[in-house]
Scaffold this active site. Structure first.
Site, PDB file in Angstrom:
ATOM      1  N   CYS A 420      67.473   4.656 -20.506  1.00  0.00           N
ATOM      2  CA  CYS A 420      66.669   4.836 -21.937  1.00  0.00           C
ATOM      3  C   CYS A 420      65.322   5.278 -21.711  1.00  0.00           C
ATOM      4  O   CYS A 420      64.882   6.271 -22.310  1.00  0.00           O
ATOM      5  CB  CYS A 420      67.239   4.489 -22.866  1.00  0.00           C
ATOM      6  SG  CYS A 420      67.706   2.504 -22.844  1.00  0.00           S
ATOM      7  N   ARG A 449      71.109  -4.932 -12.426  1.00  0.00           N
ATOM      8  CA  ARG A 449      70.586  -5.970 -13.247  1.00  0.00           C
ATOM      9  C   ARG A 449      70.712  -7.377 -12.515  1.00  0.00           C
ATOM     10  O   ARG A 449      71.718  -7.599 -11.681  1.00  0.00           O
ATOM     11  CB  ARG A 449      71.787  -5.834 -14.381  1.00  0.00           C
ATOM     12  CG  ARG A 449      71.310  -4.538 -15.299  1.00  0.00           C
ATOM     13  CD  ARG A 449      72.342  -4.698 -16.525  1.00  0.00           C
ATOM     14  NE  ARG A 449      72.053  -3.418 -17.433  1.00  0.00           N
ATOM     15  CZ  ARG A 449      72.636  -2.881 -18.225  1.00  0.00           C
ATOM     16  NH1 ARG A 449      73.727  -3.637 -18.906  1.00  0.00           N
ATOM     17  NH2 ARG A 449      72.601  -1.650 -18.795  1.00  0.00           N
ATOM     18  N   GLN A 467      76.685   4.203 -14.750  1.00  0.00           N
ATOM     19  CA  GLN A 467      77.231   4.205 -16.172  1.00  0.00           C
ATOM     20  C   GLN A 467      77.613   5.852 -16.311  1.00  0.00           C
ATOM     21  O   GLN A 467      76.671   6.657 -15.838  1.00  0.00           O
ATOM     22  CB  GLN A 467      76.305   3.772 -17.379  1.00  0.00           C
ATOM     23  CG  GLN A 467      76.051   2.382 -17.347  1.00  0.00           C
ATOM     24  CD  GLN A 467      75.451   1.987 -18.572  1.00  0.00           C
ATOM     25  OE1 GLN A 467      74.755   2.516 -18.972  1.00  0.00           O
ATOM     26  NE2 GLN A 467      75.736   0.513 -18.869  1.00  0.00           N
ATOM     27  N   ASP A 469      76.123   7.183 -18.710  1.00  0.00           N
ATOM     28  CA  ASP A 469      75.103   6.898 -19.643  1.00  0.00           C
ATOM     29  C   ASP A 469      74.556   8.325 -20.498  1.00  0.00           C
ATOM     30  O   ASP A 469      74.453   9.160 -19.653  1.00  0.00           O
ATOM     31  CB  ASP A 469      74.073   6.136 -19.029  1.00  0.00           C
ATOM     32  CG  ASP A 469      73.264   5.405 -19.989  1.00  0.00           C
ATOM     33  OD1 ASP A 469      73.642   5.543 -21.132  1.00  0.00           O
ATOM     34  OD2 ASP A 469      72.239   4.742 -19.445  1.00  0.00           O
ATOM     35  N   HIS A 471      72.127   9.704 -23.464  1.00  0.00           N
ATOM     36  CA  HIS A 471      71.283   9.611 -24.843  1.00  0.00           C
ATOM     37  C   HIS A 471      70.983  11.083 -25.523  1.00  0.00           C
ATOM     38  O   HIS A 471      70.508  11.853 -25.019  1.00  0.00           O
ATOM     39  CB  HIS A 471      69.768   9.165 -24.423  1.00  0.00           C
ATOM     40  CG  HIS A 471      69.832   7.575 -23.961  1.00  0.00           C
ATOM     41  ND1 HIS A 471      69.964   7.543 -22.583  1.00  0.00           N
ATOM     42  CD2 HIS A 471      70.018   6.540 -24.422  1.00  0.00           C
ATOM     43  CE1 HIS A 471      70.152   6.324 -22.149  1.00  0.00           C
ATOM     44  NE2 HIS A 471      70.336   5.518 -23.333  1.00  0.00           N
ATOM     45  N   LYS A 551      74.892  -0.250 -34.979  1.00  0.00           N
ATOM     46  CA  LYS A 551      75.863   0.248 -33.867  1.00  0.00           C
ATOM     47  C   LYS A 551      77.418   0.279 -34.109  1.00  0.00           C
ATOM     48  O   LYS A 551      77.783  -0.353 -34.957  1.00  0.00           O
ATOM     49  CB  LYS A 551      75.636  -0.547 -32.401  1.00  0.00           C
ATOM     50  CG  LYS A 551      76.106  -1.886 -32.474  1.00  0.00           C
ATOM     51  CD  LYS A 551      75.713  -2.889 -31.101  1.00  0.00           C
ATOM     52  CE  LYS A 551      76.067  -4.065 -31.485  1.00  0.00           C
ATOM     53  NZ  LYS A 551      75.982  -4.794 -30.048  1.00  0.00           N
ATOM     54  N   HIS A 598      72.290   6.165 -28.429  1.00  0.00           N
ATOM     55  CA  HIS A 598      72.854   5.741 -26.985  1.00  0.00           C
ATOM     56  C   HIS A 598      74.245   5.667 -26.858  1.00  0.00           C
ATOM     57  O   HIS A 598      74.920   5.350 -28.010  1.00  0.00           O
ATOM     58  CB  HIS A 598      72.185   4.347 -26.853  1.00  0.00           C
ATOM     59  CG  HIS A 598      70.801   3.875 -27.059  1.00  0.00           C
ATOM     60  ND1 HIS A 598      69.984   3.621 -25.792  1.00  0.00           N
ATOM     61  CD2 HIS A 598      69.852   3.748 -28.052  1.00  0.00           C
ATOM     62  CE1 HIS A 598      68.867   3.388 -26.153  1.00  0.00           C
ATOM     63  NE2 HIS A 598      68.868   3.869 -27.471  1.00  0.00           N
TER      64      HIS A 598
END
Length: 723
Positions: A420, A449, A467, A469, A471, A551, A598
C-alpha cells in the site's frame, strides 16, 4: 495491506483475546476494591520448576494465591452489595425488557427467568457489545445477548475456559510455570504454554493430563473473577517470572483481572463459562516445543494442545475429521506430489517445484484474467524502500519489528511487507482528477515479513510470499459500489473453489484515527454494500476494526468445515492523509482526499495454495491441476503414437505427460491414478489406427475410446468452466 489471517505474532502471544497477555478488562465500569497493596512484592526471577505438582513448595504457592484471591473476592463482593441494588433495565434481543438490581443481577439470573433450558446451555453473554461472564453482576441499564456452544462467541469462550482446565491439570501434575493459554486462532481447540524444566511431555503423559482434567470437570468448579491492581497481581504471581513479565508490561492505569477455577488462579482477561461441568468431553491432543514470546533466544517452553466439547458425540466427530485432516496435510501431500519444499538455509521461504509452480501461476492467471474484466490495472513496484517511506506510512512506528531492515550507504532501508505505501507513491506521482476515480491498482509483488521462527508453519505462515493485492483509490461516494464489487469478485472466486464463507463487519475500535463522523460514514458505506450484496452478514467484531478504518472479514470453510481467514476488505482514511494524496474535484478550485479500499481475494498465494491443497485432498480440479493427463502406451511399440498425442495436447496448452517406461499397462494406470493425473489415456494398436485414445479417470471411471480432437475440445470446455 495486512493480509487477513497472516499477521505477525506479536511479542507475547498475539492478540488472542482472552489470553493472559490481554488481562486488561474491557468493561467500561470497574468494580472498586477496598484492598490496596502496601508495597510492591518481591519478584523472583527464577524459572526453576518444583519436582512435580505435589511438592511442598508448589502447595505453598497455590495456597498463597488462593488465600489472596479469596480475600479480595470477599472485599469486592461486600463492596458490590453496599453500592448495588438500584433497579436497572435489561433489554433482550427481541425487545423485551427485564428488571434487575445493579451490581447484583447477573446474566445467568436473567437466563433462568426466561427458561431452564436457556440457563443450562448458556456459556457467555454480551452486555452492551462487550463479552461478559454469566455470573458477573450487571452494572447499569444494558442490552443483553446470551450465547451457547453453537455460536462463535460460545465456542471460543468454551475453548478458552478449557485451556484453563488444561492449565490446572498441568500445574497440578507437573508443577510447571504456566505462561499463556488461549483458544487457537483457527477456532478449533486450545493450548497452554508452560515451562517444565527438565520434564519433556509426550503422548505417554496425555492420559494423566486428561484424567486430571476430568477430575476438574466432575468437581463443577466455578470460574470466578476478581479485579486487581498491578501491585496485587505482582504479589499473586511473584513466583512465576512469565506472568510477572506480562503484568509489568500492562498499562499502568488499567485494571487487571484474575480468574480462579478450583486450585488454579490465573492472570486472564476472560470472560469464561459458568463452571467446568459444561465440558463433557476433553482430550489432550499433542505436545510440541515453543519459545517464550516466540523468540529462539528466550526460554524453551512446551505447548500442550487440547480439544473439548459439551458432549462426547461432538468429540468423536471432531476426531474423525482430524484423522482425515492428517491425510490432507499440505506439508505431506505437497512433498508427495513434488509441489514445494523448504530448506533451512532460507527458513520461511518456500521452493516451488515445477508442478507446484504450475498451480501457483494458474491461480495468478485466474486473478489476472478477472482483473481485466473488472477494471483493475496491474503495476509493478519496488521491493526495497528507504525507511522514510515507512515512517510516513506509520509502519516504522507500528510494524518495524516484523520487517527486514538493513543499511545501504549509511541509510536504512526495508524490504516491503505490504504494497500500500508504494501504491500511494504511484497515485501521487502526478495530478489526479475525479474523472479517473476509482483507480483499481493491483500488484503481485513479492512481500517479506520477519515472522518469528516459532510461528512459521508450512505455507500458511511464511516470510516470503505474494498476494493478489489491490488498492482502490476512490471518492467517499464510491465506497458502496466499490466494496460491493469486491464482494461480488469474492463470491465468484469462492464458488469456483467450492468454499462456503461468512461475512463479518468489524467496526471502529476504542483507539482510532480520524473524525468520528468520517468513521460513521465509512461504516454506513460498508453496511450498505453488505446489504446490497444480499448475503447474510453480522457485526460480530464490534470495535475490532483497524485503527485506520472499518473492515469486512471473510471466513471461509473448506471441505472439512475448518475455517480460515484469507480475503479481507478494509477501508483506509489515514494513508491518504499521511501521504497527502489529493485529486482535483469537479469544482476545480477545490481538492478532494481519496479513500483507499485495501482488498485481497486469495490473500497470500502461498496460504491459499495450502488451503486448496487440503480442501481438494490433493485431487486438483482439471483447470488447476499440474498433472492434467498422461498418455500410457500398452507397449513400446506404441510409444511414438503416445508421444504424438502428448505433443498435440501439450501444444494446446495442457499439462500432459507420457509414460514411456517398460512397465505393464496395469501398473502404469495405477501409478498415474496415485499421482492424481486427472485423465489416463491408454493407447494401443486400435487407438493408433483410429487416431483415438482410451480414456479413464484417476477415480477409475472408464469413458472409453474418443477421438483426440473430441477429447481436446472437452479439455478446453472443462478448463473454461473451471471444473
Amino acid at each position: 495491506m495486512a493480509e487477513a489471517g497472516d499477521t505477525a505474532l506479536p511479542a507475547l502471544v498475539e492478540a488472542v483475546e482472552g489470553s493472559p497477555a490481554a488481562a486488561v478488562d474491557s468493561g467500561k465500569n470497574k468494580e472498586k476494591t477496598n484492598s490496596k497493596a502496601k508495597a510492591k512484592p518481591k519478584v523472583h526471577a527464577t524459572a526453576q520448576v518444583p519436582s512435580g505438582g505435589n511438592s511442598e513448595e508448589q502447595k505453598r504457592i497455590l495456597e498463597k494465591r488462593i488465600k489472596i484471591f479469596e480475600k479480595l473476592q470477599a472485599e469486592q463482593k461486600k463492596h458490590r452489595e453496599e453500592i448495588g441494588g438500584e433497579i436497572i433495565k435489561i433489554t433482550l434481543p427481541d425487545g423485551n425488557v427485564k428488571e434487575g438490581k445493579k451490581w447484583i443481577t447477573t446474566p445467568l439470573d436473567i437466563a433462568r427467568e426466561i427458561s431452564k433450558a436457556l440457563a443450562d446451555n448458556a456459556l457467555i453473554s454480551e452486555v452492551n457489545g462487550v463479552l461478559w461472564d454469566m455470573g458477573r453482576g450487571l452494572e447499569s441499564d444494558c442490552s443483553l445477548k446470551i450465547f451457547n456452544f453453537d455460536t462463535n462467541e460460545g465456542r471460543d469462550t468454551f475453548w478458552h475456559s478449557s485451556a484453563h482446565i488444561l492449565g490446572e491439570s498441568l500445574e497440578q501434575e507437573y508443577g510447571c510455570k504456566l505462561c499463556i493459554g488461549p483458544c487457537t486462532t483457527r477456532g478449533e481447540g486450545f493450548y497452554y504454554d508452560a515451562f517444565y524444566g527438565d520434564v519433556t511431555l509426550n503422548e505417554e503423559h496425555f492420559d494423566r493430563i486428561s484424567k486430571q482434567a476430568d477430575k476438574a470437570v466432575k468437581e463443577k468448579q466455578p470460574f470466578e473473577r476478581i479485579e486487581v491492581t498491578r501491585e496485587q497481581a505482582l504479589e499473586i504471581f511473584s513466583e512465576n517470572k512469565f506472568k510477572v513479565e506480562i503484568i509489568q508490561e500492562l498499562p499502568e492505569d488499567k485494571t487487571i483481572t484474575v480468574y480462579r477455577c478450583g486450585p488454579l488462579v490465573d492472570l486472564c482477561r476472560g470472560p469464561h463459562i459458568p463452571n467446568t461441568s459444561h465440558v463433557k468431553a476433553f482430550s489432550t491432543q499433542k505436545a510440541s516445543a515453543s519459545y517464550w514470546r516466540g523468540q529462539a533466544d528466550r526460554e524453551s517452553l512446551q505447548r500442550v494442545y487440547g480439544i473439548s466439547f459439551p458432549d462426547k458425540k461432538k468429540l468423536k466427530e471432531w476426531l474423525t475429521v482430524q484423522e482425515e485432516a492428517k491425510k490432507r496435510d499440505h506439508r505431506v501431500v505437497g512433498l508427495h506430489q513434488e509441489l514445494f519444499f523448504f530448506h533451512p538455509l532460507s527458513p520461511g521461504s518456500s521452493f516451488f517445484l515445477p508442478y507446484g509452480t504450475r498451480i501457483y501461476n494458474k491461480l495468478m492467471e485466474f486473478i489476472r484474467a478477472e482483473y481485466r474484466k473488472r477494471g483493475y490495472e496491474e503495476v509493478v513496484s519496488p521491493n526495497i524502500y528507504n525507511m522514510q517511506l515507512w515512517e510516513t506510512s506509520g509502519h516504522a512506528a507500528n510494524y518495524k519489528e516484523n520487517m527486514f531492515c538493513f543499511e545501504v550507504e549509511k541509510q536504512e532501508f526495508g524490504l516491503k511487507p505490504m504494497n500500500c505505501p508504494g501504491h500511494c507513491l504511484i497515485f501521487d506521482h502526478r495530478v489526479r482528477s475525479y474523472r479517473e476515480l476509482p483507480i483499481r491498482m493491483s500488484d503481485f509483488g513479492v512481500l517479506h515479513r520477519n515472522e518469528l521462527s516459532g510461528a512459521l508453519s508450512g505455507l500458511t505462515r511464511v516470510r516470503r510470499f505474494q498476494q493478489d493485492d489491490a488498492h482502490i483509490f476512490c471518492m467517499e461516494s464510491q465506497i458502496k459500489d466499490e466494496v460491493q464489487g469486491c464482494l461480488e469478485f469474492l463470491e465468484y472466486t469462492y464458488n469456483i473453489f467450492g468454499f462456503t464463507y461468512e461475512l463479518e463487519l468489524s467496526t471502529r475500535p476504542e483507539k482510532y484515527l480520524g473524525e468520528l463522523e468520517t468513521w460513521e460514514r465509512a461504516e454506513k458505506g460498508l453496511e450498505e454494500a453488505l446489504n446490497g450484496f444480499g448475503k447474510p452478514w453480522q457485526v460480530i467484531n464490534a470495535g475490532d476494526g483497524a485503527f485506520y478504518g472499518p473492515k469486512i472479514d471473510i471466513t471461509v470453510f473448506d471441505a472439512l468445515k475448518r475455517k480460515f481467514q484469507c480475503a479481507t476488505i478494509q477501508l483506509d482514511f489515514q494513508l491518504p492523509i499521511r501521504f497527502k494524496l489529493k485529486y482535483s474535484t469537479q469544482d476545480e478550485a477545490e481538492m478532494g482526499r481519496p479513500v483507499i479500499v485495501h482488498r485481497a481475494i486469495l490473500g497470500s498465494v502461498e496460504r491459499m495454495f495450502a488451503i486448496l491443497l487440503e480442501h481438494y485432498a490433493g485431487k486438483w480440479p482439471f483447470w488447476l491441476s499440474p498433472r492434467q493427463a498422461i498418455v500410457c502406451p500398452v507397449s513400446k511399440k506404441f510409444v511414438d503414437y503416445a508421444m504424438k498425442v502428448r505433443d498435440q495436447l501439450h501444444n494446446a496448452g495442457f499439462y500432459v505427460e507420457a509414460d514411456t517406461s517398460d512397465k505393464k499397462i496395469d501398473k502404469k494406470v495405477r501409478e498415474a491414478q496415485l499421482a492424481q493425473f486427472n485423465y489416463i489415456l491408454v493407447v494401443g494398436e486400435l487407438e493408433e489406427t483410429s487416431d483415438t485414445v482410451n480414456v479413464r479417470t484417476r477415480d477409475n471411471q472408464v469413458h472409453g475410446r474418443k477421438p483426440v480432437t473430441e477429447l481436446l475440445e472437452e479439455f478446453k470446455a472443462e478448463a473454461a468452466a473451471f471444473r
